[in-house]
Scaffold this active site. Structure first.
Site, short mmCIF file in Angstrom:
data_model
loop_
_atom_site.label_atom_id
_atom_site.label_comp_id
_atom_site.label_asym_id
_atom_site.label_seq_id
_atom_site.Cartn_x
_atom_site.Cartn_y
_atom_site.Cartn_z
N VAL A 44 0.84 -1.20 0.00
CA VAL A 44 0.00 0.00 0.00
C VAL A 44 0.87 1.25 0.00
CG1 VAL A 44 -1.78 1.29 1.23
CG2 VAL A 44 -1.91 -1.20 1.12
N CYS A 45 1.91 1.26 0.81
CA CYS A 45 2.81 2.41 0.88
C CYS A 45 3.46 2.69 -0.47
CB CYS A 45 3.89 2.18 1.92
SG CYS A 45 3.28 1.96 3.60
N THR A 46 3.84 1.64 -1.16
CA THR A 46 4.47 1.80 -2.47
C THR A 46 3.53 2.51 -3.44
OG1 THR A 46 5.78 -0.20 -2.10
CG2 THR A 46 5.56 0.54 -4.37
#
Length: 212
Positions: A44-46
């Site tokens: 998700v962060c990516t």
């Protein structure tokens, strides 16, 4: 005590992917968005970091500087950058704080022990040129943020800082706004000579004249 709207955003100095960063000095006279990520090399962060990079023209148009944060070391950030560019099609074009000692995360209350004591939640702070906190959002680690909504809210903040208006539900730039209840009808006539539609004495809807 948790940070609140209207407070001066705490200053700090921390390492980043663009060198040592002195927050207030780096922000200068710009708006800023400080947002945290639970962990490097996570899916998700990516996607989020790639999206913030893609939106660079939108941040620039509004005079906003994005600043990411993760409680991972700088070396890991530099390796992660390659994954972000390759998978999302946009390389980082803003600094990412290497908050391995969690100093900034703790300063801003980004670690919620009842959720996970080892990583940050997805916190968002929008900060104005006076260094005051104007928006606080907190998402769980499992839910990616909607940066289109964050941009919309910044549009509202910047508009209402310059006009005696508020923005109604689901407002988008260019749509009608609401005249501030602090203005009497006489004052409103001076400020909005184009007139307005009064649905109730306290609910006066006006279309703003285009600038320029």
């Amino acid at each position: 005590m948790a940070l609140q709207l209207g407070q001066v955003a705490p200053d700090f100095t921390q390492e980043s992917t663009e060198g040592q960063l002195h927050f207030h000095k780096w922000l200068g006279n710009s708006w800023g968005i400080l947002f945290s990520h639970p962990k490097n090399f996570t899916p998700v962060c990516t996607t989020e970091l790639g999206e913030v990079a893609r939106l660079k023209p939108e941040w620039d148009k509004r005079g906003v500087k994005p600043l990411g944060l993760s409680v991972d070391p700088l070396e890991a950030h530099l390796r992660w950058e390659k994954d972000i560019a390759e998978t999302q099609g946009h390389k980082l074009n803003f600094p990412l704080l290497a908050d391995a000692d969690a100093r900034v995360a703790n300063l801003y209350g980004m670690i919620h022990p009842q959720s996970d004591p080892t990583v940050t939640v997805r916190a968002v702070y929008v900060i104005d040129p006076g260094k005051k906190i104007r928006l606080i959002l907190t998402y769980p680690p499992s839910a990616g943020r909607n940066f289109t909504e964050i941009l919309r809210t910044i549009d509202s903040l910047q508009l209402t800082d310059g006009e005696k208006v508020a923005t109604p539900v689901n407002w988008q730039p260019g749509q009608p706004v609401i005249i501030s209840p602090s203005l009497s009808d006489a004052q409103a006539k001076e400020r909005f000579p184009q007139g307005w539609k009064a649905l109730r004495p306290y609910l006066r809807v006006v279309e703003l004249s285009p600038k320029g």
